[in-house]
Design a protein around this motif. Structure first.
Motif, PDB file in Angstrom:
ATOM      1  N   HIS A  66      -5.390  11.113   7.657  1.00 50.29           N
ATOM      2  CA  HIS A  66      -4.877  12.228   6.863  1.00 50.29           C
ATOM      3  C   HIS A  66      -5.501  13.492   7.434  1.00 50.29           C
ATOM      4  O   HIS A  66      -6.725  13.606   7.485  1.00 50.29           O
ATOM      5  N   HIS A  87       0.835   9.954   2.706  1.00 53.84           N
ATOM      6  CA  HIS A  87       0.764  11.336   3.185  1.00 53.84           C
ATOM      7  C   HIS A  87       0.355  12.294   2.072  1.00 53.84           C
ATOM      8  O   HIS A  87       0.349  13.506   2.273  1.00 53.84           O
ATOM      9  N   SER A  89      -2.391  13.988  -0.414  1.00 55.76           N
ATOM     10  CA  SER A  89      -3.831  14.241  -0.453  1.00 55.76           C
ATOM     11  C   SER A  89      -4.488  13.525  -1.620  1.00 55.76           C
ATOM     12  O   SER A  89      -5.533  12.892  -1.467  1.00 55.76           O
ATOM     13  N   SER A  94      -3.265   7.364  -2.013  1.00 57.33           N
ATOM     14  CA  SER A  94      -4.280   8.148  -1.301  1.00 57.33           C
ATOM     15  C   SER A  94      -5.602   7.400  -1.398  1.00 57.33           C
ATOM     16  O   SER A  94      -5.753   6.465  -2.199  1.00 57.33           O
ATOM     17  N   PHE A 151       2.372  16.442   5.361  1.00 57.30           N
ATOM     18  CA  PHE A 151       1.459  15.918   4.347  1.00 57.30           C
ATOM     19  C   PHE A 151       1.420  16.893   3.175  1.00 57.30           C
ATOM     20  O   PHE A 151       1.553  18.106   3.369  1.00 57.30           O
TER      21      PHE A 151
END
Length: 222
Positions: A66, A87, A89, A94, A151
């Motif tokens: 990432h 993708h 955050s 995640s 992202f």
């Protein structure tokens, strides 16, 4: 010279404390991608401290892919926690969500709870009105591959004067016994809590005050 000895010593101490079944995970965040710079998976440095860069440089560590919110991990859970992340955050799949699912311990060594980025994962899960999803597209370099990818990042509304303040969460976690606090050699504060404790505490407080993570309620957007 001093740090060349201290960083390996701290890493060794943490790995010893975790034991053979534990996994050490550190943030290796870097926000250059948001400024249009390319992300080099093997070369982009951590912007969140010398210790995180030290772990990132360890040949035994695995880094999540990432370009903004990457992590580096050493231990038996490193592969499953760091591989094939989304993708997003802070959203679904995640690293933040994976840590929450495992109720990972969070250690703050010589830093205040104010730097707790896991809080933004909770904000996204709550769909707070003072942040929104913003997409960033740029160049990714990994192994011999170069490609363009996008992202997302749950960012603040800059026109609403959003200033995070986690002092209330800090105090509640300590007062109810969900965060332990001490000092190393009387100088370096150390705090330990769990993802579930932080997540549940924030949710309870947000049910009462949706802006409990802010210094002041956000202003109305003009």
């Amino acid at each position: 010279y001093k740090w060349s000895k201290v960083l390996p010593l701290l890493k060794s101490a943490l790995l010893d404390a975790l034991g053979s079944d534990g996994t050490l995970i550190v943030p290796t965040f870097n926000w250059d991608f948001c400024e249009g710079k390319a992300y080099h998976h093997d070369k982009t440095r951590s912007q969140v401290g010398m210790f995180s860069q030290h772990i990132l440089s360890d040949p035994n560590s695995i880094r999540s892919l990432h370009p903004i919110y990457s992590f580096a991990a050493i231990g038996p859970g490193a592969e499953s926690l760091m591989s094939a992340v989304s993708h997003s955050s802070f959203g679904d799949d995640s690293v933040f969500q994976r840590l929450h699912k495992h109720n990972a311990k969070m250690l703050f060594f010589n830093v205040p709870f104010q730097v707790c980025t896991f809080v933004h994962y909770v904000e996204q899960m709550r769909s707070v009105d003072y942040r929104f999803l913003k997409s960033f597209t740029g160049e990714i370099h990994i192994d011999s591959k170069i490609y363009t990818d996008t992202f997302d990042f749950y960012v603040r509304h800059l026109n609403r004067e959003v200033i995070n303040d986690f002092e209330m969460i800090d105090k509640v976690l300590i007062s109810n016994g969900n965060m332990k606090s001490t000092e190393f050699k009387g100088r370096f504060p150390i705090m330990l809590t769990h993802c579930n404790a932080v997540y549940d505490t924030i949710n309870r407080l947000m049910d009462i005050d949706p802006y409990c993570l802010l210094k002041n309620p956000p202003v109305t957007a003009s």
